[in-house]
Design a protein around this motif. Sequence first.
Motif, PDB file in Angstrom:
ATOM      1  N   GLU A  93      35.816  51.962  42.600  1.00  0.00           N
ATOM      2  CA  GLU A  93      36.127  50.555  42.343  1.00  0.00           C
ATOM      3  C   GLU A  93      35.108  49.966  41.380  1.00  0.00           C
ATOM      4  OE1 GLU A  93      38.475  49.652  46.479  1.00  0.00           O
ATOM      5  OE2 GLU A  93      36.417  48.952  46.302  1.00  0.00           O
ATOM      6  N   VAL A  94      35.615  49.270  40.379  1.00  0.00           N
ATOM      7  CA  VAL A  94      34.806  48.729  39.291  1.00  0.00           C
ATOM      8  C   VAL A  94      35.128  47.247  39.153  1.00  0.00           C
ATOM      9  CG1 VAL A  94      34.445  48.820  36.793  1.00  0.00           C
ATOM     10  CG2 VAL A  94      34.790  50.947  38.079  1.00  0.00           C
ATOM     11  N   LYS A 152      39.000  46.959  38.577  1.00  0.00           N
ATOM     12  CA  LYS A 152      39.842  48.147  38.521  1.00  0.00           C
ATOM     13  C   LYS A 152      39.611  49.033  39.734  1.00  0.00           C
ATOM     14  CE  LYS A 152      38.227  48.895  34.365  1.00  0.00           C
ATOM     15  NZ  LYS A 152      37.939  49.505  33.041  1.00  0.00           N
ATOM     16  N   ARG A 153      40.664  49.761  40.099  1.00  0.00           N
ATOM     17  CA  ARG A 153      40.578  50.703  41.205  1.00  0.00           C
ATOM     18  C   ARG A 153      41.169  52.019  40.726  1.00  0.00           C
ATOM     19  NH1 ARG A 153      43.712  52.684  45.534  1.00  0.00           N
ATOM     20  NH2 ARG A 153      42.639  52.713  47.540  1.00  0.00           N
ATOM     21  N   LYS A 174      44.511  47.992  40.294  1.00  0.00           N
ATOM     22  CA  LYS A 174      43.743  46.766  40.158  1.00  0.00           C
ATOM     23  C   LYS A 174      43.079  46.392  41.476  1.00  0.00           C
ATOM     24  CE  LYS A 174      47.434  44.806  38.396  1.00  0.00           C
ATOM     25  NZ  LYS A 174      48.386  43.845  37.822  1.00  0.00           N
ATOM     26  N   ARG A 175      41.971  45.713  41.357  1.00  0.00           N
ATOM     27  CA  ARG A 175      41.247  45.218  42.525  1.00  0.00           C
ATOM     28  C   ARG A 175      40.916  43.751  42.277  1.00  0.00           C
ATOM     29  NH1 ARG A 175      35.993  44.432  44.468  1.00  0.00           N
ATOM     30  NH2 ARG A 175      35.568  45.260  46.537  1.00  0.00           N
ATOM     31  N   PHE A 176      41.311  42.896  43.209  1.00  0.00           N
ATOM     32  CA  PHE A 176      41.051  41.463  43.095  1.00  0.00           C
ATOM     33  C   PHE A 176      40.090  41.030  44.193  1.00  0.00           C
ATOM     34  CE2 PHE A 176      45.299  42.172  41.448  1.00  0.00           C
ATOM     35  CZ  PHE A 176      45.317  41.446  40.273  1.00  0.00           C
ATOM     36  N   GLU A 177      39.157  40.160  43.837  1.00  0.00           N
ATOM     37  CA  GLU A 177      38.331  39.491  44.840  1.00  0.00           C
ATOM     38  C   GLU A 177      38.716  38.019  44.855  1.00  0.00           C
ATOM     39  OE1 GLU A 177      34.315  42.318  44.487  1.00  0.00           O
ATOM     40  OE2 GLU A 177      34.242  40.205  43.901  1.00  0.00           O
ATOM     41  N   LEU A 178      39.245  37.551  45.996  1.00  0.00           N
ATOM     42  CA  LEU A 178      39.613  36.144  46.150  1.00  0.00           C
ATOM     43  C   LEU A 178      38.551  35.451  46.988  1.00  0.00           C
ATOM     44  CD1 LEU A 178      43.387  36.598  47.188  1.00  0.00           C
ATOM     45  CD2 LEU A 178      42.420  36.559  44.890  1.00  0.00           C
ATOM     46  N   VAL A 186      39.578  40.968  49.600  1.00  0.00           N
ATOM     47  CA  VAL A 186      39.830  41.948  48.545  1.00  0.00           C
ATOM     48  C   VAL A 186      41.274  42.412  48.626  1.00  0.00           C
ATOM     49  CG1 VAL A 186      39.344  44.314  47.795  1.00  0.00           C
ATOM     50  CG2 VAL A 186      37.456  42.735  48.255  1.00  0.00           C
ATOM     51  N   VAL A 187      41.959  42.373  47.482  1.00  0.00           N
ATOM     52  CA  VAL A 187      43.339  42.844  47.378  1.00  0.00           C
ATOM     53  C   VAL A 187      43.370  44.028  46.417  1.00  0.00           C
ATOM     54  CG1 VAL A 187      45.655  42.258  46.553  1.00  0.00           C
ATOM     55  CG2 VAL A 187      44.323  40.566  47.833  1.00  0.00           C
ATOM     56  N   GLU A 188      44.014  45.104  46.841  1.00  0.00           N
ATOM     57  CA  GLU A 188      44.098  46.286  45.986  1.00  0.00           C
ATOM     58  C   GLU A 188      45.556  46.618  45.697  1.00  0.00           C
ATOM     59  OE1 GLU A 188      39.865  48.256  47.269  1.00  0.00           O
ATOM     60  OE2 GLU A 188      41.686  49.124  48.105  1.00  0.00           O
TER      61      GLU A 188
END
Lengths: 96, 96
Positions: free
Chosen positions: B7-8, B41-42, A41-45, A5-7
């Motif tokens: 977190e969404v 989104k965060r 933003k939140r990314f799931e890699l 997870v990257v935030e």
Amino acid sequence: MGRVVVEVMPKPEILDPQGKAVVGALPRLGFTQFTGVRQGKRFELEVDGEVTPEILEQARKAAEQVLSNPVIEDVVAVVDASEGVAAAAPQHAGPA
Amino acid sequence: MGRVVVEVMPKPEILDPQGKAVVGALPRLGFTQFTGVRQGKRFELEVDGEVTPEILEQARKAAEQVLSNPVIEDVVAVVDASEGVAAAAPQHAGPA
């Protein structure tokens, strides 16, 4: 299957119109406790196999070079979030 | 000053064009380890004073009603992220 997870958040000195819109909307909808909102933003890699230290390092580089705009955003976390590693403390990358 | 992080993420069955664009771009830039990317989104919600259980409950409601679209998104975390509470385990809200 592993997951990183990257935030990413807008830098504190950068205006955040989305956050401003949310903080304006909340009190109108009955949520009066919140004095400020920032939206990032939140990314799931996903990766095949385990999240190794090398993969985490690659994710950190991808976060800085692809997933964020370093002029206006900070990478606030790059974390191994694979099943069973959920309790890992966030590893903060770069200046918060 | 307290802070709640919400977190969404897009629901797994929902197409995520932003994530698709990222997963297409990463290998072209030398990041070949990542097989899938989802972008969500965060939010950071600021409160005056401490994050009480009542505030966390309000944040959870705001997350469901304002910060996410329940048709296409899941709230994956609502967490007290105030200074000194950084190591708290995420409290997962709703179906993951």
